[in-house]
Design a protein around this motif. Structure first.
Motif, mmCIF file in Angstrom:
data_model
loop_
_atom_site.group_PDB
_atom_site.id
_atom_site.type_symbol
_atom_site.label_atom_id
_atom_site.label_comp_id
_atom_site.label_asym_id
_atom_site.label_seq_id
_atom_site.Cartn_x
_atom_site.Cartn_y
_atom_site.Cartn_z
ATOM 1 N N GLY A 34 0.826 -1.207 0.000
ATOM 2 C CA GLY A 34 0.000 0.000 0.000
ATOM 3 C C GLY A 34 0.857 1.253 0.000
ATOM 4 N N GLY A 35 0.436 2.218 -0.786
ATOM 5 C CA GLY A 35 1.211 3.450 -0.909
ATOM 6 C C GLY A 35 1.183 4.289 0.354
ATOM 7 N N PHE A 36 0.088 4.216 1.102
ATOM 8 C CA PHE A 36 -0.069 5.093 2.265
ATOM 9 C C PHE A 36 0.635 4.509 3.489
ATOM 10 C CE2 PHE A 36 -2.646 6.848 5.823
ATOM 11 C CZ PHE A 36 -2.361 8.185 5.605
ATOM 12 N N LEU A 37 0.290 3.256 3.841
ATOM 13 C CA LEU A 37 0.898 2.629 5.029
ATOM 14 C C LEU A 37 2.273 2.028 4.729
ATOM 15 C CD1 LEU A 37 -2.167 0.785 6.648
ATOM 16 C CD2 LEU A 37 -1.110 2.933 7.356
ATOM 17 N N LYS A 38 2.552 1.825 3.445
ATOM 18 C CA LYS A 38 3.806 1.171 3.015
ATOM 19 C C LYS A 38 3.935 -0.217 3.637
ATOM 20 C CE LYS A 38 6.080 5.583 2.236
ATOM 21 N NZ LYS A 38 4.835 6.349 2.454
ATOM 22 N N ALA A 39 2.776 -0.861 3.849
ATOM 23 C CA ALA A 39 2.753 -2.210 4.419
ATOM 24 C C ALA A 39 2.275 -3.177 3.345
ATOM 25 C CB ALA A 39 1.797 -2.246 5.621
ATOM 26 N N GLY A 40 2.634 -4.452 3.529
ATOM 27 C CA GLY A 40 2.259 -5.468 2.554
ATOM 28 C C GLY A 40 0.755 -5.676 2.512
ATOM 29 N N ASN A 41 0.226 -5.865 1.320
ATOM 30 C CA ASN A 41 -1.140 -6.366 1.165
ATOM 31 C C ASN A 41 -1.129 -7.329 -0.016
ATOM 32 O OD1 ASN A 41 -1.240 -4.535 -1.006
ATOM 33 N ND2 ASN A 41 -2.321 -2.983 0.201
ATOM 34 N N THR A 42 -2.294 -7.836 -0.371
ATOM 35 C CA THR A 42 -2.360 -8.845 -1.434
ATOM 36 C C THR A 42 -3.306 -8.371 -2.513
ATOM 37 O OG1 THR A 42 -1.942 -10.640 0.132
ATOM 38 C CG2 THR A 42 -2.998 -11.242 -1.934
ATOM 39 N N GLU A 89 -4.645 6.520 13.656
ATOM 40 C CA GLU A 89 -5.537 5.359 13.514
ATOM 41 C C GLU A 89 -6.112 5.348 12.105
ATOM 42 O OE1 GLU A 89 -8.301 4.293 16.493
ATOM 43 O OE2 GLU A 89 -6.532 3.554 17.547
ATOM 44 N N VAL A 90 -5.961 4.200 11.443
ATOM 45 C CA VAL A 90 -6.437 4.093 10.066
ATOM 46 C C VAL A 90 -7.326 2.856 9.950
ATOM 47 C CG1 VAL A 90 -5.722 3.726 7.678
ATOM 48 C CG2 VAL A 90 -4.341 5.154 9.158
ATOM 49 N N LYS A 91 -8.479 3.015 9.289
ATOM 50 C CA LYS A 91 -9.341 1.858 9.017
ATOM 51 C C LYS A 91 -8.935 1.265 7.675
ATOM 52 C CE LYS A 91 -13.619 2.332 11.466
ATOM 53 N NZ LYS A 91 -14.949 2.879 11.493
ATOM 54 N N VAL A 92 -8.576 -0.024 7.662
ATOM 55 C CA VAL A 92 -8.156 -0.665 6.413
ATOM 56 C C VAL A 92 -9.172 -1.733 6.024
ATOM 57 C CG1 VAL A 92 -6.312 -1.856 5.212
ATOM 58 C CG2 VAL A 92 -5.759 -0.305 7.062
HETATM 59 P P1 2BA Z 1 -2.636 1.912 1.707
HETATM 60 O O1 2BA Z 1 -2.393 2.872 0.599
HETATM 61 O O2 2BA Z 1 -1.481 1.530 2.559
HETATM 62 O O3 2BA Z 1 -3.810 2.525 2.615
HETATM 63 C C1 2BA Z 1 -4.188 1.930 3.838
HETATM 64 C C2 2BA Z 1 -5.361 2.681 4.448
HETATM 65 O O4 2BA Z 1 -4.942 4.004 4.773
HETATM 66 C C3 2BA Z 1 -6.555 2.849 3.502
HETATM 67 O O5 2BA Z 1 -7.396 1.709 3.613
HETATM 68 C C4 2BA Z 1 -7.197 4.132 4.004
HETATM 69 O O6 2BA Z 1 -8.030 3.879 5.126
HETATM 70 C C5 2BA Z 1 -6.004 4.929 4.508
HETATM 71 N N1 2BA Z 1 -5.507 5.886 3.513
HETATM 72 C C6 2BA Z 1 -4.984 5.615 2.306
HETATM 73 N N2 2BA Z 1 -4.588 6.745 1.700
HETATM 74 C C7 2BA Z 1 -4.869 7.747 2.542
HETATM 75 C C8 2BA Z 1 -4.687 9.157 2.507
HETATM 76 N N3 2BA Z 1 -4.132 9.751 1.434
HETATM 77 N N4 2BA Z 1 -5.084 9.881 3.588
HETATM 78 C C9 2BA Z 1 -5.641 9.304 4.654
HETATM 79 N N5 2BA Z 1 -5.830 7.955 4.771
HETATM 80 C C10 2BA Z 1 -5.448 7.190 3.723
HETATM 81 P P2 2BA Z 1 -8.156 1.179 2.333
HETATM 82 O O7 2BA Z 1 -8.900 2.305 1.660
HETATM 83 O O8 2BA Z 1 -8.974 0.007 2.767
HETATM 84 O O9 2BA Z 1 -7.046 0.705 1.290
HETATM 85 C C11 2BA Z 1 -6.268 -0.475 1.519
HETATM 86 C C12 2BA Z 1 -5.233 -0.625 0.416
HETATM 87 O O10 2BA Z 1 -5.913 -0.784 -0.839
HETATM 88 C C13 2BA Z 1 -4.333 0.602 0.229
HETATM 89 O O11 2BA Z 1 -3.243 0.545 1.125
HETATM 90 C C14 2BA Z 1 -3.901 0.465 -1.234
HETATM 91 O O12 2BA Z 1 -2.879 -0.533 -1.353
HETATM 92 C C15 2BA Z 1 -5.156 -0.116 -1.874
HETATM 93 N N6 2BA Z 1 -6.017 0.919 -2.471
HETATM 94 C C16 2BA Z 1 -7.075 1.518 -1.898
HETATM 95 N N7 2BA Z 1 -7.650 2.377 -2.739
HETATM 96 C C17 2BA Z 1 -6.954 2.317 -3.892
HETATM 97 C C18 2BA Z 1 -7.069 2.971 -5.163
HETATM 98 N N8 2BA Z 1 -8.030 3.890 -5.425
HETATM 99 N N9 2BA Z 1 -6.162 2.666 -6.131
HETATM 100 C C19 2BA Z 1 -5.186 1.743 -5.885
HETATM 101 N N10 2BA Z 1 -5.025 1.098 -4.707
HETATM 102 C C20 2BA Z 1 -5.904 1.377 -3.731
#
Ligand code: 2BA
Length: 108
Positions: A34-42, A89-92
């Protein structure tokens, strides 16, 4: 035909794959970050007929839970270049799903 692209949490991925394969869907698992948390996902890829999309999304929905994660990802800059971790705190999840039109599906 459609390509279902589902980004799920690592903890949920195996249950989704098991249920999909039991119903004879084809699925490919990719390790992603994930781009935001920089943690692994699938990331799961599944090519399906148009009328199967709803069932595939249902299987993803059944197996993917929303979780609250506390991270110290963000930092606050203090005078003198001191970085202090700032708990966030982030909801994933449950899952992020894209459904794409498939122009051609070729098996050789
Ligand atoms: P991440 O980018 O690591 O984001 C993890 C969680 O952090 C997200 O959960 C969301 O709750 C929060 N988040 C992400 N970007 C944010 C921001 N700019 N500001 C505030 N909070 C933010 P999810 O929405 O359930 O997303 C889980 C993962 O799914 C993401 O990991 C990313 O790998 C992927 N993802 C979600 N939406 C995407 C999209 N539109 N395009 C591509 N990948 C996406």
């Amino acid at each position: 035909m459609k390509l279902v692209v589902a980004i799920v949490q690592d903890q949920d991925a195996q249950n989704v794959i098991t249920d999909l394969t039991e119903k004879e869907y084809r699925v490919t698992k990719l390790a992603s970050t994930g781009g935001f948390l920089k943690a692994g996902n699938t990331t799961l890829l599944s090519g399906v007929d148009n009328d199967q999309v709803d069932e595939v999304i249902g299987i993803i929905e059944k197996n993917c839970k929303t979780r609250e994660i506390t991270t110290s990802l963000l930092t606050v800059t203090m005078p003198g270049d001191t970085y202090i971790p700032y708990p966030l705190e982030v909801k994933v999840g449950g899952a992020t799903v894209f459904v794409l039109d498939v122009e051609q599906h070729i098996k050789i």
